[in-house]
Design a protein around this motif. Structure first.
Motif, mmCIF file in Angstrom:
data_model
loop_
_atom_site.group_PDB
_atom_site.id
_atom_site.type_symbol
_atom_site.label_atom_id
_atom_site.label_comp_id
_atom_site.label_asym_id
_atom_site.label_seq_id
_atom_site.Cartn_x
_atom_site.Cartn_y
_atom_site.Cartn_z
ATOM 1 N N ARG A 7 55.023 27.498 69.273
ATOM 2 C CA ARG A 7 54.522 26.169 69.960
ATOM 3 C C ARG A 7 54.866 26.360 71.231
ATOM 4 O O ARG A 7 56.009 25.967 71.533
ATOM 5 N N TRP A 8 54.273 27.028 72.263
ATOM 6 C CA TRP A 8 54.413 27.376 73.479
ATOM 7 C C TRP A 8 54.394 25.913 74.367
ATOM 8 O O TRP A 8 53.538 25.090 74.324
ATOM 9 N N PHE A 9 55.394 25.903 75.497
ATOM 10 C CA PHE A 9 55.384 24.936 76.428
ATOM 11 C C PHE A 9 55.987 25.238 77.589
ATOM 12 O O PHE A 9 56.712 26.443 77.639
ATOM 13 N N THR A 10 55.575 24.813 78.719
ATOM 14 C CA THR A 10 56.061 24.992 79.916
ATOM 15 C C THR A 10 57.068 23.941 80.441
ATOM 16 O O THR A 10 56.769 22.843 80.037
ATOM 17 N N SER A 11 58.079 24.141 81.021
ATOM 18 C CA SER A 11 59.183 23.119 81.577
ATOM 19 C C SER A 11 58.353 22.042 82.489
ATOM 20 O O SER A 11 57.466 22.434 83.254
ATOM 21 N N SER A 12 58.772 20.536 82.245
ATOM 22 C CA SER A 12 58.301 19.736 83.033
ATOM 23 C C SER A 12 58.942 19.789 84.405
ATOM 24 O O SER A 12 58.232 19.374 85.439
ATOM 25 N N TYR A 13 59.807 20.875 84.717
ATOM 26 C CA TYR A 13 60.509 20.979 85.961
ATOM 27 C C TYR A 13 59.573 21.957 86.821
ATOM 28 O O TYR A 13 59.660 22.230 88.051
ATOM 29 N N SER A 14 58.578 22.770 86.192
ATOM 30 C CA SER A 14 57.748 23.791 86.648
ATOM 31 C C SER A 14 56.596 22.904 87.623
ATOM 32 O O SER A 14 56.090 21.992 87.187
ATOM 33 N N GLU A 15 56.252 23.528 88.747
ATOM 34 C CA GLU A 15 55.425 23.174 89.450
ATOM 35 C C GLU A 15 53.978 23.689 89.158
ATOM 36 O O GLU A 15 54.123 24.650 88.550
ATOM 37 N N VAL A 21 57.128 30.358 83.249
ATOM 38 C CA VAL A 21 57.344 31.187 82.092
ATOM 39 C C VAL A 21 56.862 29.988 80.955
ATOM 40 O O VAL A 21 57.209 28.805 81.358
ATOM 41 N N GLU A 22 56.456 30.310 79.779
ATOM 42 C CA GLU A 22 56.566 29.401 78.692
ATOM 43 C C GLU A 22 57.415 29.850 77.474
ATOM 44 O O GLU A 22 57.676 31.169 77.406
ATOM 45 N N VAL A 23 58.116 29.003 76.829
ATOM 46 C CA VAL A 23 59.017 29.187 75.632
ATOM 47 C C VAL A 23 58.380 28.353 74.423
ATOM 48 O O VAL A 23 57.688 27.434 74.479
ATOM 49 N N ASN A 26 60.523 26.148 69.138
ATOM 50 C CA ASN A 26 60.404 25.739 67.730
ATOM 51 C C ASN A 26 60.961 26.933 66.614
ATOM 52 O O ASN A 26 61.118 26.723 65.369
ATOM 53 N N LEU A 27 61.020 28.052 67.063
ATOM 54 C CA LEU A 27 61.393 29.413 66.260
ATOM 55 C C LEU A 27 62.691 29.557 66.164
ATOM 56 O O LEU A 27 63.258 30.613 65.480
ATOM 57 N N ALA A 28 63.638 29.025 66.969
ATOM 58 C CA ALA A 28 65.018 29.239 67.096
ATOM 59 C C ALA A 28 65.799 29.083 66.002
ATOM 60 O O ALA A 28 66.543 29.952 65.541
ATOM 61 N N ALA A 29 65.535 28.018 65.143
ATOM 62 C CA ALA A 29 66.251 27.773 63.786
ATOM 63 C C ALA A 29 65.896 28.681 62.643
ATOM 64 O O ALA A 29 66.714 29.169 62.242
ATOM 65 N N SER A 30 64.699 28.940 62.680
ATOM 66 C CA SER A 30 64.043 29.514 61.473
ATOM 67 C C SER A 30 64.260 31.174 61.583
ATOM 68 O O SER A 30 64.185 31.827 60.578
ATOM 69 N N HIS A 31 64.134 31.418 62.872
ATOM 70 C CA HIS A 31 64.107 33.058 63.268
ATOM 71 C C HIS A 31 65.021 33.363 63.979
ATOM 72 O O HIS A 31 65.210 34.729 64.377
ATOM 73 N N GLY A 32 65.899 32.518 64.758
ATOM 74 C CA GLY A 32 66.991 32.958 65.544
ATOM 75 C C GLY A 32 66.762 33.620 66.998
ATOM 76 O O GLY A 32 67.285 34.251 67.336
ATOM 77 N N THR A 33 65.182 33.289 67.279
ATOM 78 C CA THR A 33 64.984 33.674 68.659
ATOM 79 C C THR A 33 64.183 32.820 69.108
ATOM 80 O O THR A 33 63.469 31.791 68.565
ATOM 81 N N VAL A 34 63.902 32.913 70.538
ATOM 82 C CA VAL A 34 63.241 32.023 71.356
ATOM 83 C C VAL A 34 62.230 32.923 72.128
ATOM 84 O O VAL A 34 62.632 33.901 73.044
ATOM 85 N N PRO A 35 61.114 32.933 71.751
ATOM 86 C CA PRO A 35 59.972 33.797 72.484
ATOM 87 C C PRO A 35 59.697 33.251 73.881
ATOM 88 O O PRO A 35 59.615 32.016 74.136
ATOM 89 N N VAL A 36 59.275 34.140 74.975
ATOM 90 C CA VAL A 36 59.219 33.758 76.301
ATOM 91 C C VAL A 36 58.107 34.761 76.861
ATOM 92 O O VAL A 36 58.306 35.745 76.484
ATOM 93 N N ARG A 37 57.197 33.779 77.627
ATOM 94 C CA ARG A 37 56.165 34.676 78.118
ATOM 95 C C ARG A 37 55.743 34.114 79.613
ATOM 96 O O ARG A 37 56.120 33.009 79.875
ATOM 97 N N ASP A 38 54.707 35.019 80.145
ATOM 98 C CA ASP A 38 54.452 34.619 81.391
ATOM 99 C C ASP A 38 53.165 33.588 81.230
ATOM 100 O O ASP A 38 52.212 33.821 80.671
#
Length: 63
Positions: A7-15, A21-23, A26-38
């Protein structure tokens, strides 16, 4: 383990200039990773950052 989609989201601090970047934390707990993309290339590649590394990164940016 349940298959989950990022579930991708962009920080509210981003202009809204499009240089963000989007992160998907939601996968941190179940998969142990945080996907990051442009945000400009949502169908492009993403990085899988360990949940621990992401937590450290976020903590360091708050100081």
């Amino acid at each position: 383990m349940k298959n989950a989609s990022p579930r991708w989201f962009t920080s509210s601090y981003s202009e809204n200039g499009g240089v963000c970047v989007e992160v998907a934390t939601n996968l941190a707990a179940s998969h142990g990773t945080v996907p990051v993309r442009d945000s400009k290339t949502p169908t492009g590649p993403s990085l899988a950052v360990s949940a621990e590394a992401w937590t450290t990164f976020v903590a360091m940016t708050r100081h």
